[in-house]
Design a protein around this motif. Structure first.
Motif, PDB file in Angstrom:
ATOM      1  N   PRO A  55       0.842  -1.200   0.000  1.00 22.64           N
ATOM      2  CA  PRO A  55       0.000   0.000   0.000  1.00 22.64           C
ATOM      3  C   PRO A  55       0.875   1.247   0.000  1.00 22.64           C
ATOM      4  N   GLY A  56       0.358   2.333  -0.554  1.00 24.43           N
ATOM      5  CA  GLY A  56       1.120   3.561  -0.612  1.00 24.43           C
ATOM      6  C   GLY A  56       1.363   4.167   0.755  1.00 24.43           C
ATOM      7  N   VAL A  57       0.414   4.038   1.655  1.00 28.01           N
ATOM      8  CA  VAL A  57       0.528   4.611   3.001  1.00 28.01           C
ATOM      9  C   VAL A  57       0.075   3.562   4.009  1.00 28.01           C
ATOM     10  N   ARG A  58       0.878   3.381   5.054  1.00 31.17           N
ATOM     11  CA  ARG A  58       0.472   2.507   6.160  1.00 31.17           C
ATOM     12  C   ARG A  58       0.414   3.355   7.411  1.00 31.17           C
ATOM     13  N   GLY A  59      -0.692   3.321   8.091  1.00 27.54           N
ATOM     14  CA  GLY A  59      -0.856   4.103   9.312  1.00 27.54           C
ATOM     15  C   GLY A  59      -1.334   3.232  10.450  1.00 27.54           C
ATOM     16  N   SER A  60      -0.919   3.582  11.657  1.00 25.21           N
ATOM     17  CA  SER A  60      -1.383   2.839  12.829  1.00 25.21           C
ATOM     18  C   SER A  60      -1.416   3.766  14.044  1.00 25.21           C
ATOM     19  N   GLU A  69       1.314   6.800  13.903  1.00 27.40           N
ATOM     20  CA  GLU A  69       2.538   6.375  13.219  1.00 27.40           C
ATOM     21  C   GLU A  69       2.203   6.148  11.751  1.00 27.40           C
ATOM     22  N   ILE A  70       2.941   6.817  10.861  1.00 27.51           N
ATOM     23  CA  ILE A  70       2.687   6.749   9.425  1.00 27.51           C
ATOM     24  C   ILE A  70       3.967   6.334   8.701  1.00 27.51           C
ATOM     25  N   HIS A  71       3.825   5.433   7.724  1.00 21.32           N
ATOM     26  CA  HIS A  71       4.900   5.040   6.809  1.00 21.32           C
ATOM     27  C   HIS A  71       4.402   5.350   5.402  1.00 21.32           C
ATOM     28  N   LYS A  72       5.186   6.136   4.650  1.00 25.02           N
ATOM     29  CA  LYS A  72       4.761   6.539   3.315  1.00 25.02           C
ATOM     30  C   LYS A  72       5.972   6.804   2.445  1.00 25.02           C
ATOM     31  N   ASP A  73       5.756   7.034   1.157  1.00 24.65           N
ATOM     32  CA  ASP A  73       6.826   7.450   0.256  1.00 24.65           C
ATOM     33  C   ASP A  73       7.226   8.870   0.606  1.00 24.65           C
ATOM     34  N   GLU A 118      -9.417  15.119   9.690  1.00 25.80           N
ATOM     35  CA  GLU A 118      -8.461  14.742   8.652  1.00 25.80           C
ATOM     36  C   GLU A 118      -7.063  15.179   9.072  1.00 25.80           C
ATOM     37  N   LEU A 119      -6.105  14.267   8.934  1.00 27.85           N
ATOM     38  CA  LEU A 119      -4.708  14.567   9.241  1.00 27.85           C
ATOM     39  C   LEU A 119      -3.909  14.579   7.949  1.00 27.85           C
ATOM     40  N   ARG A 120      -3.045  15.576   7.795  1.00 29.61           N
ATOM     41  CA  ARG A 120      -2.192  15.676   6.601  1.00 29.61           C
ATOM     42  C   ARG A 120      -0.741  15.500   7.008  1.00 29.61           C
ATOM     43  N   PHE A 121      -0.001  14.756   6.183  1.00 31.44           N
ATOM     44  CA  PHE A 121       1.412  14.507   6.425  1.00 31.44           C
ATOM     45  C   PHE A 121       2.175  14.956   5.183  1.00 31.44           C
ATOM     46  N   ALA A 122       3.056  15.934   5.369  1.00 24.85           N
ATOM     47  CA  ALA A 122       3.753  16.582   4.253  1.00 24.85           C
ATOM     48  C   ALA A 122       4.785  15.662   3.610  1.00 24.85           C
ATOM     49  N   LYS A 123       5.201  16.068   2.412  1.00 23.81           N
ATOM     50  CA  LYS A 123       6.286  15.371   1.724  1.00 23.81           C
ATOM     51  C   LYS A 123       7.562  15.503   2.542  1.00 23.81           C
ATOM     52  N   GLY A 124       8.488  14.607   2.313  1.00 26.43           N
ATOM     53  CA  GLY A 124       9.795  14.725   2.945  1.00 26.43           C
ATOM     54  C   GLY A 124      10.163  13.569   3.846  1.00 26.43           C
ATOM     55  N   ASP A 125       9.298  13.192   4.755  1.00 24.02           N
ATOM     56  CA  ASP A 125       9.619  12.098   5.671  1.00 24.02           C
ATOM     57  C   ASP A 125       8.934  10.809   5.223  1.00 24.02           C
ATOM     58  N   LYS A 126       9.637   9.690   5.435  1.00 27.12           N
ATOM     59  CA  LYS A 126       9.064   8.380   5.146  1.00 27.12           C
ATOM     60  C   LYS A 126       8.344   7.808   6.365  1.00 27.12           C
ATOM     61  N   HIS A 127       8.840   8.144   7.541  1.00 26.93           N
ATOM     62  CA  HIS A 127       8.283   7.625   8.796  1.00 26.93           C
ATOM     63  C   HIS A 127       7.951   8.817   9.693  1.00 26.93           C
ATOM     64  N   ASP A 150      -8.840   5.164   6.127  1.00 23.58           N
ATOM     65  CA  ASP A 150      -8.690   5.764   4.806  1.00 23.58           C
ATOM     66  C   ASP A 150      -7.383   6.535   4.650  1.00 23.58           C
ATOM     67  N   CYS A 151      -6.237   5.918   4.932  1.00 26.80           N
ATOM     68  CA  CYS A 151      -4.947   6.552   4.681  1.00 26.80           C
ATOM     69  C   CYS A 151      -4.592   6.348   3.209  1.00 26.80           C
ATOM     70  N   HIS A 152      -4.210   7.437   2.554  1.00 30.34           N
ATOM     71  CA  HIS A 152      -3.836   7.343   1.133  1.00 30.34           C
ATOM     72  C   HIS A 152      -2.867   8.457   0.767  1.00 30.34           C
ATOM     73  N   SER A 153      -2.162   8.250  -0.351  1.00 28.89           N
ATOM     74  CA  SER A 153      -1.211   9.237  -0.859  1.00 28.89           C
ATOM     75  C   SER A 153      -1.942  10.313  -1.638  1.00 28.89           C
ATOM     76  N   VAL A 154      -1.347  11.502  -1.623  1.00 29.48           N
ATOM     77  CA  VAL A 154      -1.879  12.618  -2.392  1.00 29.48           C
ATOM     78  C   VAL A 154      -0.710  13.183  -3.193  1.00 29.48           C
ATOM     79  N   GLY A 155      -0.878  13.263  -4.497  1.00 31.83           N
ATOM     80  CA  GLY A 155       0.174  13.840  -5.342  1.00 31.83           C
ATOM     81  C   GLY A 155       1.278  12.956  -5.606  1.00 31.83           C
TER      82      GLY A 155
END
Length: 129
Positions: free
Chosen positions: A46-51, A68-72, A95-104, A124-129
Motif C-alpha cells: 500500500p502507498g501509506v500505512r498508518g497505525s 505512526e505513518i509510513h509513506k513514500d 483529517e490529518l495531513r502529512f507533508a512530503k519529505g519524511d518516510k516515517h 482511509d490513509c492514502h497518498s496525495v500527489g
C-alpha cells in the motif's frame, strides 16, 4: 431388451468438445492466477500505512492518539483520525495531513469529541500527489 450404452446414455463427449473444455479451463486459470497476483501485490504494497500504537482518553470530550505513518518520502499523505464511544457511535473525526519529505512520521494528535470517547482509529490513509 438390453440397450447399448449409447442408446441409454447418449453419445459421449467428442474430442473437439474436450479440447474446448480444456481451453476454457486454461483461460479461467490464467485469469484466476493473474487476479490473485494483482490483489496480492496491491494489498502487500500500500502507498501509506498508518497505525495508532497507543491512545488515551484525556477527558469526556477528547482523546489523545499516538499516530505512526509510513509513506513514500516524495508524496503527501492524508488519513482520517476518528473516535467512537462505548456503543460504537462516532463522536469525533478529523483529517490529518502529512507533508512530503519524511518516510516515517510519529506524532501525537488530540481529537476533540462530541461525546465520551472510547477508541481512537485511523481510517482511509492514502497518498496525495
Amino acid at each position: 431388451m438390453s440397450a447399448t450404452p449409447v442408446t441409454r446414455y447418449g453419445k459421449g463427449a467428442t474430442r473437439s468438445d474436450r479440447k474446448k473444455l480444456q481451453i476454457a479451463f486454461a483461460v479461467f486459470m490464467v485469469v484466476l492466477v493473474a487476479g490473485t497476483v494483482w490483489i496480492g501485490l496491491h494489498g502487500a504494497n500500500p502507498g501509506v500505512r498508518g497505525s495508532i500504537p497507543s491512545f488515551r482518553v484525556t477527558s469526556d470530550s477528547s482523546v489523545e492518539a499516538e499516530v505512526e505513518i509510513h509513506k513514500d518520502a516524495d508524496k503527501e499523505a492524508v488519513c482520517v483520525l476518528r473516535s467512537r464511544d462505548k456503543d460504537g457511535s462516532e463522536v469525533g473525526r478529523r483529517e490529518l495531513r502529512f507533508a512530503k519529505g519524511d518516510k516515517h512520521i510519529d506524532r501525537t494528535e488530540t481529537l476533540q469529541t462530541a461525546g465520551k470517547p472510547n477508541t481512537a482509529e485511523l481510517e482511509d490513509c492514502h497518498s496525495v500527489g
